[in-house]
Design a protein around this motif. Sequence first.
Motif, short mmCIF file in Angstrom:
data_model
loop_
_atom_site.label_atom_id
_atom_site.label_comp_id
_atom_site.label_asym_id
_atom_site.label_seq_id
_atom_site.Cartn_x
_atom_site.Cartn_y
_atom_site.Cartn_z
N HIS A 16 0.82 -1.21 0.00
CA HIS A 16 0.00 0.00 0.00
C HIS A 16 0.86 1.26 0.00
O HIS A 16 0.53 2.24 -0.67
N LEU A 17 1.94 1.22 0.75
CA LEU A 17 2.77 2.42 0.89
C LEU A 17 3.55 2.74 -0.38
O LEU A 17 3.89 3.91 -0.63
N THR A 18 3.82 1.74 -1.18
CA THR A 18 4.68 1.97 -2.35
C THR A 18 3.96 1.94 -3.69
O THR A 18 4.57 2.23 -4.71
N VAL A 19 2.67 1.60 -3.69
CA VAL A 19 1.98 1.43 -4.97
C VAL A 19 1.95 2.73 -5.78
O VAL A 19 1.95 2.70 -7.01
N GLY A 20 1.97 3.87 -5.10
CA GLY A 20 1.97 5.16 -5.81
C GLY A 20 3.23 5.40 -6.60
O GLY A 20 3.25 6.26 -7.50
N ARG A 21 4.29 4.66 -6.29
CA ARG A 21 5.56 4.83 -6.99
C ARG A 21 5.68 3.90 -8.21
O ARG A 21 6.65 3.99 -8.96
N ILE A 22 4.70 3.00 -8.37
CA ILE A 22 4.73 2.09 -9.51
C ILE A 22 3.94 2.76 -10.63
O ILE A 22 2.75 2.49 -10.84
N HIS A 23 4.59 3.62 -11.36
CA HIS A 23 3.89 4.51 -12.30
C HIS A 23 3.37 3.80 -13.54
O HIS A 23 2.43 4.28 -14.17
N PHE A 24 3.96 2.65 -13.88
CA PHE A 24 3.54 2.02 -15.14
C PHE A 24 2.14 1.42 -15.05
O PHE A 24 1.55 1.07 -16.06
N ILE A 25 1.56 1.29 -13.83
CA ILE A 25 0.21 0.73 -13.72
C ILE A 25 -0.87 1.81 -13.75
O ILE A 25 -2.05 1.50 -13.69
#
Length: 246
Positions: A16-25
Amino acid sequence: MDWLVIGASVLLAVVHLTVGRIHFIEHIPRSRFLSIAGGISVAYVFLHILPELEEHQETVAQELTAGIFNYLAHHVYVTALLGLIIFYSVEKYVKKSHKANKEASGESSPLIEAFWNHVALFFFYNALIGYLLVYQSDDGWLGMLLFVIVMALHFLVTDFGLRFHHEETYDKYGRWVLSVAIIIGAAAGSFAIIPEEVFALVFAFLSGAIILNVLKEELPDERESSLGAFVSGAAGYIVLLQLLLL
């Protein structure tokens, strides 16, 4: 709380904390990765959740024989349907609020009330998943690893939907709330053991919610999902499960 549960709950919280950094999704058309994750989640529902519901139904039918429960058939399935209906109702409310706000202001902007209602429901959802981690540990590290992988992919899919609705508000508050919910649920599962029939109903409620959340993120036309990636994810999970069972 044993180390296996602690490690699993921390890993899921980190998603949850890092999903915002996975920009390709984040892009539409939707990335194939999300469709693969959706396929795996759907396969998990059919290969794990539905068979377990049948087992839990037998437990509940034997234990809950007093009062109204004596006349209520299919207790577990009714509870699963209730979980699906409640989550569906909140989803409809959030979409209706955004539509009304857009028509009134001419632009779509995050609504705080809708956001907190949405997050409150998913706090409960995540806490239940955290609680289940304690029971998954009974299957050993391999069973726990499989559960964590599937739930991590599932969280990526649901987080995409939450960020799609609430934008930066979710990044600022929501992801932290949902991460804490997993830890709280895991801690509660370690220190508060509930009767087996109550756990069966809790699992059923969560199952209905998971089924809805998997399908609502994968099926809508505006998601522009990849059928090939979705099928590949589901087929790949089936093959993996068969290899593990050999």
